[in-house]
Write an enzyme that holds these catalytic residues in place. Structure first.
Site, PDB file in Angstrom:
ATOM      1  N   GLU A  63      -6.693   1.649 -13.611  1.00 36.79           N
ATOM      2  CA  GLU A  63      -6.108   2.816 -12.939  1.00 36.79           C
ATOM      3  C   GLU A  63      -4.875   3.307 -13.693  1.00 36.79           C
ATOM      4  O   GLU A  63      -4.712   4.498 -13.958  1.00 36.79           O
ATOM      5  CB  GLU A  63      -5.751   2.466 -11.488  1.00 36.79           C
ATOM      6  N   LYS A  71       0.078   5.315  -6.139  1.00 36.90           N
ATOM      7  CA  LYS A  71      -0.934   5.325  -7.204  1.00 36.90           C
ATOM      8  C   LYS A  71      -1.808   6.569  -7.109  1.00 36.90           C
ATOM      9  O   LYS A  71      -2.066   7.243  -8.087  1.00 36.90           O
ATOM     10  CB  LYS A  71      -1.758   4.037  -7.108  1.00 36.90           C
ATOM     11  N   TYR A 101      -8.518  -3.708 -11.319  1.00 41.48           N
ATOM     12  CA  TYR A 101      -8.267  -2.389 -10.722  1.00 41.48           C
ATOM     13  C   TYR A 101      -6.981  -1.753 -11.275  1.00 41.48           C
ATOM     14  O   TYR A 101      -6.967  -0.601 -11.677  1.00 41.48           O
ATOM     15  CB  TYR A 101      -8.024  -2.553  -9.222  1.00 41.48           C
ATOM     16  N   CYS A 130       0.826  -1.215   0.000  1.00 43.66           N
ATOM     17  CA  CYS A 130       0.000   0.000   0.000  1.00 43.66           C
ATOM     18  C   CYS A 130       0.857   1.261   0.000  1.00 43.66           C
ATOM     19  O   CYS A 130       0.680   2.149  -0.828  1.00 43.66           O
ATOM     20  CB  CYS A 130      -0.931  -0.021   1.214  1.00 43.66           C
ATOM     21  N   CYS A 156      -1.508   1.703  -3.155  1.00 41.72           N
ATOM     22  CA  CYS A 156      -2.478   2.787  -2.950  1.00 41.72           C
ATOM     23  C   CYS A 156      -1.863   4.179  -2.917  1.00 41.72           C
ATOM     24  O   CYS A 156      -2.340   5.089  -3.596  1.00 41.72           O
ATOM     25  CB  CYS A 156      -3.219   2.585  -1.627  1.00 41.72           C
ATOM     26  N   GLU A 196     -25.748  15.196  -4.130  1.00 41.59           N
ATOM     27  CA  GLU A 196     -27.159  15.361  -3.745  1.00 41.59           C
ATOM     28  C   GLU A 196     -28.070  14.466  -4.588  1.00 41.59           C
ATOM     29  O   GLU A 196     -29.194  14.147  -4.192  1.00 41.59           O
ATOM     30  CB  GLU A 196     -27.604  16.828  -3.817  1.00 41.59           C
ATOM     31  N   HIS A 204     -26.759  21.396  -1.743  1.00 40.73           N
ATOM     32  CA  HIS A 204     -26.806  21.984  -3.077  1.00 40.73           C
ATOM     33  C   HIS A 204     -25.766  23.098  -3.208  1.00 40.73           C
ATOM     34  O   HIS A 204     -25.608  23.865  -2.274  1.00 40.73           O
ATOM     35  CB  HIS A 204     -28.213  22.550  -3.310  1.00 40.73           C
TER      36      HIS A 204
END
Ligand code: NDP
Length: 453
Positions: free
Chosen positions: A182, A51, A178, A43, A48, A442, A437
């Site tokens: 990516e 990346k 993945y 990681c 992670c 939303e 908003h």
């Protein structure tokens, strides 16, 4: 207990190993960790973290283009320098390695630099020394795997791709998981002419079908050349690059090929076969709810056990494991349902719970609410990027059983939605939630008409 050198000996200082070591030490256990590579594991070093840094770098590409409609002029065309990104990344990772070292130190965990081998049910050997422990935790993670074909040695894997000497102007990724999507997005965003080769009909197998199709269209619009239903037949070194021949007969010339064809448990040389530790058919280590292997003093967690290969899963498993083995209360089994995940392709995917296809298989009747719209930002930017949001609802209970998004910062948005899905909230709960908003998020509380049943 007292006649062992340690209460817990952890092999591998990745996300899961470090968390287990620190948490166990906090209960008063005597803990050591052996690591022969870098602190923080995949990681932090080759996963992670770097990346995400590279993904940020690639997003600037769109930002420069989007800025014009908002009144910005950029005097010269922006230039990207690979060496700056790579070297700044290296410095940042060094800083994180240091933090991990200090965390272990501060927790009173003994860190041993070396590759440990399990030599007995309660003993390891590291740097020629035999060390005993009441429990041994195998947290060695996974390692990139590349299929063999002519020229496969000319590919790089995801451990190597971050540190290429020079920027590949023409880049090819093999795979449809993945890592493949990516890195295709990252190198495309950084300015490489990018190709993705996937053997199946559509990449991201296992994700919601509509999400996969939407992502395919958005990535193609951004310029990634997608080649489905084909594979690499061979790669040859030619003057000025690599010639890649595909099984459909196409030929491409590129500067680098990334094999993103999956990861395997990193168990070689660990000595587990000699002890008869049972593996699953896919070569991962089989563990029970208490993270014990078939040899109860040998524990395992994280990528090596074949669960979802995600850092937060390894962290959760570490906390659970410590409660089981060093805590005073038995925790309920770890719940692997509704684990949210993000894929940092561009635009990002965020997802939690069931895909529409899984929900159809599990429930008698479902309702699907989906919105495919142009985000407000792109009214002025001129970009044709769109955003997909989708809720999958079990009709009988009204529970939201899946939420999916493809769009800007989808991971950030889905993290909050994941709490609602995990808490088994209903569509009616979503409906009475007042939106924020103007945001894209939303939409998740304003979708009222059923798209299909
Ligand atoms: P995946 O297992 O997700 O994907 C591997 C891909 O390679 C699949 O598309 C597979 O095809 C293909 N493939 C496998 N064998 C061959 C072959 N012989 N020839 C051609 N193609 C092949 O692995 P990744 O390497 O992408 O990632 C490993 C794991 O790491 C992920 O599953 C994920 O859990 C984790 N990860 C998480 C990230 C995140 O959270 N954002 C980021 C990166 C990784 P097929 O689908 O047909 O089997």
């Amino acid at each position: 207990m007292a006649n062992y050198d340690y209460d817990l000996f952890v092999i591998g200082a990745g996300s899961g190993g470090v968390r287990a070591a620190r948490t166990a030490a906090a209960t008063g256990a005597r803990v050591a960790v052996a690591e022969d590579r870098y602190l923080g594991g995949t990681c932090v070093n080759v996963g992670c973290v770097p990346k995400k840094l590279y993904s940020y770098a690639a997003h600037f590409h769109d930002a420069f283009e989007d800025s014009h409609g908002f009144g910005w002029t950029i005097p010269a065309s922006p230039q990207f320098d690979w060496a700056t990104l790579r070297d700044n990344k290296i410095e940042e990772i060094k800083r994180l390695n240091g933090i991990y070292g200090r965390l272990l130190d501060g927790a009173g965990v003994k860190l041993i630099n070396g590759r440990a081998k399990v030599v007995d049910t309660n003993a390891v050997e590291v740097n020629g020394e035999r060390i005993t422990a009441e429990k041994i935790l195998v947290a060695v993670g996974g390692w990139p795997w590349t299929p063999e074909f002519e020229g496969s040695e000319l590919t790089v894997n995801s451990n190597q791709v971050f540190d290429l000497d020079s920027f590949p102007r023409r880049f090819l990724v093999l795979g449809g998981g993945y890592i493949a999507v990516e890195f295709a997005s990252i190198f495309n965003g950084l300015g490489a002419d990018t190709h993705l080769i996937y053997r199946g009909e559509l990449f991201l197998r296992g994700f919601d079908q509509e999400v996969r199709e939407f992502t395919r269209d958005e990535m193609a619009k951004k310029g990634v050349n997608l080649h489905f239903e084909t594979n690499i037949e061979r790669i040859r070194q030619v003057e000025g690059g690599l010639e890649v021949t595909l099984t459909n007969g196409d030929r491409l010339e590129v500067d680098a090929v990334l094999a993103a064809t999956g990861r395997r448990p990193h168990l070689e040389g660990l000595g587990l076969e000699a002890l008869g530790v049972q593996l699953d058919t896919d070569g991962t280590l089989k563990v029970n709810e208490r993270f014990e292997s078939s040899v109860p003093s040998i524990l395992a967690l994280g990528d090596v056990t074949g669960g979802p290969e995600l850092t937060p899963v390894a962290l959760a498993e570490a906390m659970h494991l410590v409660q089981h083995h060093f805590g005073d209360k038995t925790p309920p089994p770890l719940d692997y349902e509704n684990i949210a995940t993000a894929v940092f392709c561009h635009p990002n995917i965020g997802t939690v719970g069931l895909s529409e296809e899984e929900a159809r298989a599990r429930f008698d009747a479902i309702r699907v609410y989906s919105a495919d719209f142009r985000p407000m930002k792109h009214t002025l930017s001129g970009s044709d990027e769109r955003c997909l949001m989708k809720l999958v609802v079990d009709d009988a209970s009204d529970r939201v059983v899946g939420a999916h998004m493809v769009g800007d910062e989808a991971g950030e948005t889905i993290q909050g939605i994941a709490i609602a899905v995990r808490a088994r909230l209903t569509k009616a709960d979503f409906d009475v939630t007042v939106g924020i908003h103007p945001t894209a998020a939303e939409e998740f509380v304003t979708m009222r008409s059923v798209t299909r049943r």
